[in-house]
Design a protein around this motif. Structure first.
Motif, PDB file in Angstrom:
ATOM      1  N   ILE A  19       0.911  -1.093   0.257  1.00 22.03           N
ATOM      2  CA  ILE A  19       0.054  -0.045  -0.021  1.00 22.03           C
ATOM      3  C   ILE A  19       0.777   1.074   0.018  1.00 22.03           C
ATOM      4  CG2 ILE A  19      -1.691   1.442   1.455  1.00 22.03           C
ATOM      5  CD1 ILE A  19      -2.882  -1.531   2.282  1.00 22.03           C
ATOM      6  N   PHE A  20       2.007   1.217   0.732  1.00 17.10           N
ATOM      7  CA  PHE A  20       2.867   2.615   0.756  1.00 17.10           C
ATOM      8  C   PHE A  20       3.506   2.754  -0.762  1.00 17.10           C
ATOM      9  CE2 PHE A  20       5.369   5.525   2.844  1.00 17.10           C
ATOM     10  CZ  PHE A  20       6.481   5.710   2.336  1.00 17.10           C
ATOM     11  N   GLY A  21       3.810   1.476  -1.136  1.00 19.09           N
ATOM     12  CA  GLY A  21       4.395   1.872  -2.443  1.00 19.09           C
ATOM     13  C   GLY A  21       3.537   2.421  -3.541  1.00 19.09           C
ATOM     14  N   ALA A  22       2.251   2.107  -3.443  1.00 22.89           N
ATOM     15  CA  ALA A  22       1.274   2.465  -4.465  1.00 22.89           C
ATOM     16  C   ALA A  22       1.070   4.090  -4.255  1.00 22.89           C
ATOM     17  CB  ALA A  22      -0.100   1.506  -4.189  1.00 22.89           C
ATOM     18  N   LEU A  23       1.159   4.145  -2.932  1.00 18.67           N
ATOM     19  CA  LEU A  23       0.706   5.850  -2.719  1.00 18.67           C
ATOM     20  C   LEU A  23       1.972   6.527  -3.099  1.00 18.67           C
ATOM     21  CD1 LEU A  23      -0.860   5.607   0.885  1.00 18.67           C
ATOM     22  CD2 LEU A  23      -1.968   6.106  -1.541  1.00 18.67           C
ATOM     23  N   LEU A  24       3.087   5.801  -2.929  1.00 16.68           N
ATOM     24  CA  LEU A  24       4.272   6.569  -3.138  1.00 16.68           C
ATOM     25  C   LEU A  24       4.483   6.950  -4.704  1.00 16.68           C
ATOM     26  CD1 LEU A  24       6.993   8.050  -2.534  1.00 16.68           C
ATOM     27  CD2 LEU A  24       8.108   5.783  -2.499  1.00 16.68           C
ATOM     28  N   ALA A  25       3.999   5.804  -5.430  1.00 12.31           N
ATOM     29  CA  ALA A  25       4.047   5.957  -7.191  1.00 12.31           C
ATOM     30  C   ALA A  25       2.977   7.024  -7.574  1.00 12.31           C
ATOM     31  CB  ALA A  25       3.455   4.556  -7.576  1.00 12.31           C
ATOM     32  N   CYS A  26       1.809   6.908  -6.903  1.00 14.77           N
ATOM     33  CA  CYS A  26       1.021   8.109  -7.457  1.00 14.77           C
ATOM     34  C   CYS A  26       1.550   9.553  -6.947  1.00 14.77           C
ATOM     35  CB  CYS A  26      -0.366   7.927  -6.542  1.00 14.77           C
ATOM     36  SG  CYS A  26      -1.317   6.359  -6.984  1.00 14.77           S
TER      37      CYS A  26
END
Length: 253
Positions: A19-26
């Motif tokens: 989840i943290f990686g997805a937020l960081l990519a966005c």
């Protein structure tokens, strides 16, 4: 009794990391999109916060040169006086003398004209003779050819002096000698009204042209001439104001 610490399991940790990686990519995609939409800045742009301010150029001063000829100024006449202005003061008037009640000075007495010719104040003169001649002039006379005058001593009329008229100096008398102080009507009689006076009538009742010498003589001592002699020239025309028929000669010592 002491509880033992339990650590989360590995699947749970991986779930949170995903989840943290997805937020960081966005977030990364969003930043890249914003950067592409902003206007580009020139490479030589200067950060105003860090760059030093440039000095402002000074405005150039253009010297003012006067024109070669000054502008002509049309002469203006002074405005006419306003009707409300007061009139100029009148010029000063000369002071009038104060009128007093003092009476005017009496008129000076005027000399009464006589037929004895021009008069002069006798003054002692210096000459080689005892008596000096004072010629007082000559005037026209239609009725006579005459020489008359007075004898003075120190300014006072002197009687008893013999006066002669002749054709030359020191010559014999042309008419009878006249003694000063005698009467013209009665030559042998003294006249108290005419002290020192003599009267030699060359031609009675008519003018005559000629040259006559008049002088004083000392009869007791041989009719010696004791005065200067005066030459008189008379004319036959008595109506010319410049002619001579009546001469006036004094003898003074």
């Amino acid at each position: 009794m002491t509880r033992s610490l339990r650590f989360p399991r590995l699947p749970t940790i991986l779930f949170f990391l995903a989840i943290f990686g997805a937020l960081l990519a966005c977030r990364t995609i969003d930043l890249i999109t914003n950067v592409s939409n902003e206007p580009r800045i020139a490479s030589n742009a200067v950060d105003h916060a860090t760059a030093s301010p440039r000095p402002r150029p000074r405005p150039s001063l253009t010297p003012f040169l006067p024109s070669q000829q000054p502008p002509e100024i049309a002469p203006t006449e002074p405005p006419p006086p306003s009707p409300t202005d007061p009139p100029p003061p009148p010029p000063p008037q000369p002071q009038q003398p104060e009128v007093t009640d003092a009476p005017p000075p009496p008129p000076r007495p005027q000399p009464t004209p006589t037929d004895s010719g021009p008069t002069v104040t006798p003054e002692p003169t210096r000459c080689p003779k005892t008596y000096c001649v004072v010629y007082r002039g000559c005037q026209p006379d239609a009725g006579n050819t005459v020489i008359e005058g007075y004898v003075y001593k120190n300014g006072v009329p002197e009687n008893g002096v013999t006066v002669r008229v002749a054709l030359e100096q020191g010559a014999y008398p042309l008419v009878d000698d006249f003694v000063s102080g005698n009467s013209a009507i009665n030559p042998g009689q003294p006249d108290p009204n005419t002290p020192g006076h003599y009267f030699l009538q060359i031609v009675p009742g008519a003018p005559r042209e000629g040259n006559w010498w008049v002088f004083a003589v000392d009869v007791p001592n041989g009719t010696k001439q004791i005065s200067e002699a005066q030459l008189i020239h008379t004319h036959d025309d008595p109506f010319n104001p410049g002619n001579c028929q009546h001469a006036f000669v004094d003898f003074v010592r």
